[in-house]
Design a protein around this motif. Structure first.
Motif, PDB file in Angstrom:
ATOM      1  N   VAL A   1       0.854  -1.196   0.000  1.00 35.94           N
ATOM      2  CA  VAL A   1       0.000   0.000   0.000  1.00 35.94           C
ATOM      3  C   VAL A   1       0.888   1.245   0.000  1.00 35.94           C
ATOM      4  CG1 VAL A   1      -1.862  -1.174   1.252  1.00 35.94           C
ATOM      5  CG2 VAL A   1      -0.228   0.232   2.527  1.00 35.94           C
ATOM      6  N   PHE A   2       0.300   2.373  -0.377  1.00 35.21           N
ATOM      7  CA  PHE A   2       1.097   3.598  -0.423  1.00 35.21           C
ATOM      8  C   PHE A   2       0.249   4.803  -0.067  1.00 35.21           C
ATOM      9  CE2 PHE A   2      -0.681   3.173  -4.671  1.00 35.21           C
ATOM     10  CZ  PHE A   2      -0.949   4.467  -5.074  1.00 35.21           C
ATOM     11  N   GLU A   3       0.911   5.941   0.045  1.00 39.22           N
ATOM     12  CA  GLU A   3       0.242   7.219   0.274  1.00 39.22           C
ATOM     13  C   GLU A   3       0.828   8.250  -0.683  1.00 39.22           C
ATOM     14  OE1 GLU A   3      -2.166   8.803   1.730  1.00 39.22           O
ATOM     15  OE2 GLU A   3      -2.998   6.877   2.301  1.00 39.22           O
ATOM     16  N   GLY A   4       0.159   9.381  -0.790  1.00 44.74           N
ATOM     17  CA  GLY A   4       0.668  10.471  -1.621  1.00 44.74           C
ATOM     18  C   GLY A   4       0.345  11.788  -0.935  1.00 44.74           C
ATOM     19  N   MET A   5       1.350  12.617  -0.726  1.00 47.30           N
ATOM     20  CA  MET A   5       1.155  13.911  -0.057  1.00 47.30           C
ATOM     21  C   MET A   5       2.252  14.869  -0.515  1.00 47.30           C
ATOM     22  SD  MET A   5       2.161  12.189   3.579  1.00 47.30           S
ATOM     23  CE  MET A   5       1.897  13.558   4.687  1.00 47.30           C
ATOM     24  N   LYS A   6       2.138  16.125  -0.098  1.00 46.51           N
ATOM     25  CA  LYS A   6       3.114  17.107  -0.564  1.00 46.51           C
ATOM     26  C   LYS A   6       3.604  17.984   0.586  1.00 46.51           C
ATOM     27  CE  LYS A   6       1.267  18.101  -5.221  1.00 46.51           C
ATOM     28  NZ  LYS A   6       0.370  19.061  -5.934  1.00 46.51           N
ATOM     29  N   ALA A   7       4.839  18.484   0.449  1.00 48.38           N
ATOM     30  CA  ALA A   7       5.338  19.554   1.312  1.00 48.38           C
ATOM     31  C   ALA A   7       5.391  20.814   0.459  1.00 48.38           C
ATOM     32  CB  ALA A   7       6.722  19.199   1.851  1.00 48.38           C
ATOM     33  N   TYR A   8       4.909  21.925   1.032  1.00 48.67           N
ATOM     34  CA  TYR A   8       4.750  23.174   0.288  1.00 48.67           C
ATOM     35  C   TYR A   8       5.649  24.242   0.883  1.00 48.67           C
ATOM     36  CZ  TYR A   8       0.330  20.699  -0.606  1.00 48.67           C
ATOM     37  OH  TYR A   8      -0.617  19.756  -0.929  1.00 48.67           O
ATOM     38  N   ARG A   9       6.322  25.022   0.017  1.00 47.77           N
ATOM     39  CA  ARG A   9       7.126  26.128   0.517  1.00 47.77           C
ATOM     40  C   ARG A   9       6.282  27.409   0.501  1.00 47.77           C
ATOM     41  NH1 ARG A   9      12.296  26.465   1.724  1.00 47.77           N
ATOM     42  NH2 ARG A   9      13.019  24.759   0.413  1.00 47.77           N
ATOM     43  N   THR A  10       6.288  28.106   1.620  1.00 50.08           N
ATOM     44  CA  THR A  10       5.480  29.326   1.721  1.00 50.08           C
ATOM     45  C   THR A  10       6.339  30.547   1.357  1.00 50.08           C
ATOM     46  OG1 THR A  10       6.054  29.728   4.025  1.00 50.08           O
ATOM     47  CG2 THR A  10       4.168  28.290   3.622  1.00 50.08           C
ATOM     48  N   ALA A  11       5.683  31.695   1.261  1.00 51.21           N
ATOM     49  CA  ALA A  11       6.376  32.920   0.841  1.00 51.21           C
ATOM     50  C   ALA A  11       7.511  33.285   1.804  1.00 51.21           C
ATOM     51  CB  ALA A  11       5.385  34.072   0.741  1.00 51.21           C
ATOM     52  N   ASP A  12       7.350  32.972   3.108  1.00 46.76           N
ATOM     53  CA  ASP A  12       8.408  33.329   4.067  1.00 46.76           C
ATOM     54  C   ASP A  12       9.523  32.270   4.111  1.00 46.76           C
ATOM     55  OD1 ASP A  12       7.475  31.195   5.573  1.00 46.76           O
ATOM     56  OD2 ASP A  12       6.569  32.423   7.150  1.00 46.76           O
ATOM     57  N   GLY A  13       9.459  31.301   3.184  1.00 47.86           N
ATOM     58  CA  GLY A  13      10.530  30.312   3.079  1.00 47.86           C
ATOM     59  C   GLY A  13      10.333  29.081   3.932  1.00 47.86           C
ATOM     60  N   SER A  14       9.311  29.079   4.813  1.00 52.73           N
ATOM     61  CA  SER A  14       9.100  27.900   5.641  1.00 52.73           C
ATOM     62  C   SER A  14       8.407  26.800   4.828  1.00 52.73           C
ATOM     63  CB  SER A  14       8.273  28.264   6.881  1.00 52.73           C
ATOM     64  OG  SER A  14       6.963  28.603   6.496  1.00 52.73           O
ATOM     65  N   VAL A  15       8.341  25.617   5.388  1.00 57.61           N
ATOM     66  CA  VAL A  15       7.784  24.472   4.666  1.00 57.61           C
ATOM     67  C   VAL A  15       6.662  23.865   5.493  1.00 57.61           C
ATOM     68  CG1 VAL A  15       8.316  22.201   3.679  1.00 57.61           C
ATOM     69  CG2 VAL A  15      10.009  24.040   3.543  1.00 57.61           C
ATOM     70  N   GLN A  16       5.572  23.503   4.834  1.00 61.16           N
ATOM     71  CA  GLN A  16       4.430  22.954   5.568  1.00 61.16           C
ATOM     72  C   GLN A  16       3.766  21.795   4.851  1.00 61.16           C
ATOM     73  OE1 GLN A  16       2.428  26.697   6.075  1.00 61.16           O
ATOM     74  NE2 GLN A  16       1.063  26.391   4.318  1.00 61.16           N
ATOM     75  N   LEU A  17       3.027  21.004   5.646  1.00 65.09           N
ATOM     76  CA  LEU A  17       2.296  19.838   5.138  1.00 65.09           C
ATOM     77  C   LEU A  17       0.805  20.142   5.213  1.00 65.09           C
ATOM     78  CD1 LEU A  17       4.280  17.178   7.209  1.00 65.09           C
ATOM     79  CD2 LEU A  17       4.620  17.709   4.784  1.00 65.09           C
ATOM     80  N   PHE A  18       0.021  19.380   4.462  1.00 64.95           N
ATOM     81  CA  PHE A  18      -1.430  19.561   4.451  1.00 64.95           C
ATOM     82  C   PHE A  18      -2.100  18.298   4.995  1.00 64.95           C
ATOM     83  CE2 PHE A  18      -5.580  19.490   2.142  1.00 64.95           C
ATOM     84  CZ  PHE A  18      -6.089  20.707   2.583  1.00 64.95           C
ATOM     85  N   ARG A  19      -2.723  18.396   6.141  1.00 65.87           N
ATOM     86  CA  ARG A  19      -3.494  17.318   6.766  1.00 65.87           C
ATOM     87  C   ARG A  19      -2.748  15.969   6.822  1.00 65.87           C
ATOM     88  NH1 ARG A  19      -9.827  18.146   5.261  1.00 65.87           N
ATOM     89  NH2 ARG A  19      -9.979  17.589   7.445  1.00 65.87           N
TER      90      ARG A  19
END
Ligand SMILES: *Cc1c(COP(=O)(O)O)cnc(C)c1O
Length: 356
Positions: free
Chosen positions: A69-87
């Protein structure tokens, strides 16, 4: 919770210079997360190591019986340079729901999210900076017993790999042409449709190839029992706006419970839309299209966020949705979800998790 050990690469790779040429899932970062399971001992040795090939016995169960089994998700870079995940906890939960169906031992959800965060932190420099690019994350787990006997494996490999990915819509959002598949089915009730297992994808490849030959970019899947009800589009969930209301196939067991689907439903309800999760037959859908009541149609998924449908074909019927253009509801969903994911809009639902 177990400590994640880190073994840094001694040969860092060249990072892609031109972020406009990233594409999807073609290049991988310097590191990967690994963890191993042995019956009686549980999941052990969570670690981040240099990215590289697996060495597996040819008799490894995954090659023969597809216990994976697998999953799929993303890490996003914001305007202030930090990195975040979604749920990310939603991915952790769904992975365990998939694992349960395939008799794979559960993975601690806190450890899953910590592993994702740690890998993104270690390979932070690989999170691209250009608008709408992201670091795609692929957690997966597979059976490694070297044995051809058909039973649940006693040993498993869990891994997370990461791939810098380009903007999904480099030429702007263009609605897609889709084809209602009346021969092959993707999943059946009682089967594995609600899980993210590789086997579902294996079963779906042929219809995708046929649709492409006919000039369509996605398959609209019907249910596997009566071949009557709409289930998904390609590897996305699907939604329709009919008579001002949103209709989306109910989670009957053969539909994948998408996190984008869930987020769209929550957003749409917060905007005052009535959202019906129910059975929707191809006949009802094409009747609505013919009588001018089908206002918009779109797919939802982590990769594309939303993907508007411009044209649909089913047997001898054919219809154009919203003059083949992106509609206002899909556009608003796209703007809001991407706004939250890339940190350009406030996050009133608490969906975003910072990497550090
Ligand atoms: C992953 C997937 C989706 C979308 O799920 P998200 O969590 O929104 O990315 C939809 N259908 C199938 C078959 C999938 O594998």
């Amino acid at each position: 919770m177990q400590e994640i050990r880190i073994e840094w690469t001694k040969q860092p790779k060249e990072k892609p210079a031109d972020e406009s040429k990233l594409g999807f899932g073609k290049i991988f970062t310097d590191h990967m997360f690994l963890m191993n399971y042995t019956a009686g001992e549980g999941w052990q040795d969570p670690r981040i190591v240099p990215y590289g090939p697996f060495s597996l016995d040819p008799s490894s169960m995954v090659f023969h019986y597809a216990q994976e089994v697998f999953e799929g998700m993303k890490a996003y870079r914001t305007a202030d340079g930090s990195v975040q995940l979604f749920r990310p906890y939603e991915n952790a939960r769904r992975m365990n729901s998939s694992c349960e169906r395939l008799c794979i031992p559960a993975i601690d959800e806190e450890l899953f999210v910590s592993a994702v965060k740690k890998l993104v932190e270690v390979d932070e420099a690989w999170v691209p900076h250009s608008p709408e690019t992201s670091l795609y994350l692929r957690p997966f787990v597979f059976a490694t017993d070297p044995s051809l006997g058909v039973h649940a494996s006693h040993t498993y490999q869990f891994a997370i790999i990461a791939s810098p990915s380009g903007c999904y819509y480099p030429e702007g959002i263009n609605p897609v042409r889709i084809y209602v598949e009346s021969k092959d089915v993707r999943a059946v009730r009682g089967g594995t449709g609600y899980t993210k297992c590789g086997g579902n994808y294996a079963a779906s490849i042929r219809a995708g190839e046929v649709a492409e030959e006919k000039g369509y970019s996605q398959v609209l899947w019907l249910d596997g029992v009566e071949q009557k009800y709409i289930e998904e589009v390609g590897s996305m969930n699907v939604m329709f706006k009919i008579d001002g209301k949103i209709v989306t196939p109910a989670l009957t067991g053969s539909v994948l419970p998408g996190i984008t689907r869930k987020s769209c439903i929550e957003l749409l309800k917060s905007w005052g839309f009535e959202v019906e999760e129910r059975l929707l037959s191809a006949e009802e859908l094409f009747d609505a299209a013919e009588s001018g009541r089908l206002e918009e149609a779109w797919g939802t998924g982590t990769a594309a966020v939303v993907s508007p449908v411009g044209e649909m074909a089913w047997k001898d019927k054919h219809c154009v949705v919203n003059h083949g253009e992106i509609g206002p509801t899909v556009q608003k969903l796209y703007d809001t979800l991407t706004g939250i994911q890339w940190g350009k809009l406030p996050d009133p639902f608490g969906w975003v998790v910072k990497v550090k």
